[in-house]
Design an enzyme around this catalytic site. Structure first.
Site, PDB file in Angstrom:
ATOM      1  CG  HIS A   1      -1.818   1.199   1.282  1.00  0.00           C
ATOM      2  ND1 HIS A   1      -2.919   1.317   0.465  1.00  0.00           N
ATOM      3  CD2 HIS A   1      -1.779   2.322   2.046  1.00  0.00           C
ATOM      4  CE1 HIS A   1      -3.526   2.467   0.722  1.00  0.00           C
ATOM      5  NE2 HIS A   1      -2.856   3.093   1.667  1.00  0.00           N
TER       6      HIS A   1
ATOM      7  CB  VAL B   1     -10.186  -1.172   3.479  1.00  0.00           C
ATOM      8  CG1 VAL B   1      -9.445  -0.505   2.327  1.00  0.00           C
ATOM      9  CG2 VAL B   1     -11.509  -1.748   2.994  1.00  0.00           C
TER      10      VAL B   1
END
Length: 230
Positions: free
Chosen positions: A112, A147
């Site tokens: 990420h 998430v």
């Protein structure tokens, strides 16, 4: 020891996929990239994977709109057919269900473009600039049901410069992504990762260094980034 058969899941150009493919060309690398799977037939990374001789597959998420269970069941069937033991998400723009995540617990990893838990979700570079942070970066983590959540394997930080734009900041972060993702995947495939109380330890890894911004040593069979945090 046989290499662990690994699938890379993509939705777009496959920039981090390319970095993983390059690392896996070394026979000593403990993960074999055995499949590249996309939820979009037009994903540019599929052609890059095919050129590298890696099998590819497409499960169109649009064909399963409103049916996440059906979409993931189709993915699972392909993964099983290819004998996959480890999954690396590389720009895969789908939120996976808790059931799928649980099935692959400890064998599902993501990268990420932020220093999690800061800036989960999209537009991380724009949000980092708007927040005025002095450090930004990227995170490789095991995937949990939330998430952009899960135990952190490794992070790399870059300074935010006064003249930065989202594009210039993204470019520097991406260079670090290409360094740390192959290292973290190697640790996982080699069985060097342990998780206790939500925290990761990596067997035989040196203690974290004080510097946040420092390149990985090169070359190394299992590179250990000296800018590891936590």
């Amino acid at each position: 020891m046989p290499r662990l058969r690994t699938a890379i899941l993509i939705s777009g150009r496959g920039s981090n996929m390319a970095a993983l493919l390059a690392a896996a060309r070394d026979p000593a690398y403990p993960a074999e990239i055995a499949l590249v799977l996309s939820n979009r037939a037009e994903a540019a990374g599929l052609a890059r994977a095919a050129e590298a001789g890696v099998p590819t597959a497409v499960i169109e998420s649009r064909a399963h709109r409103g049916d996440r269970a059906g979409f993931e069941a189709a993915m699972q069937a392909v993964l099983e057919r290819h004998g996959i033991g480890l999954i690396a998400l590389a720009g895969f723009m789908r939120v996976l269900t808790p059931g799928f995540v649980e099935r692959w617990a400890g064998r599902l990893v993501n990268i990420h473009p932020s220093l999690l838990p800061a800036f989960p979700g999209l537009e991380t570079h724009e949000r980092a600039l708007a927040a005025g942070v002095r450090l930004h970066g990227c995170t490789v983590h095991l995937v949990s049901a939330g998430v952009d959540e899960g135990p952190i394997l490794v992070q790399a930080a870059v300074p935010v410069l006064p003249a930065d734009t989202p594009d210039s900041l993204a470019a520097r972060v991406l260079a670090e992504e290409h360094r740390i993702y192959p290292a973290a995947l190697a640790w996982l495939a080699a069985g060097r990762v342990r998780v206790e109380a939500g925290r990761v330890t990596v067997a035989d890894a040196p203690a974290p260094q004080a510097a946040l911004v420092n390149p990985l040593p090169e070359p190394a069979p299992l590179p250990t980034p000296s800018h590891r945090i936590g």
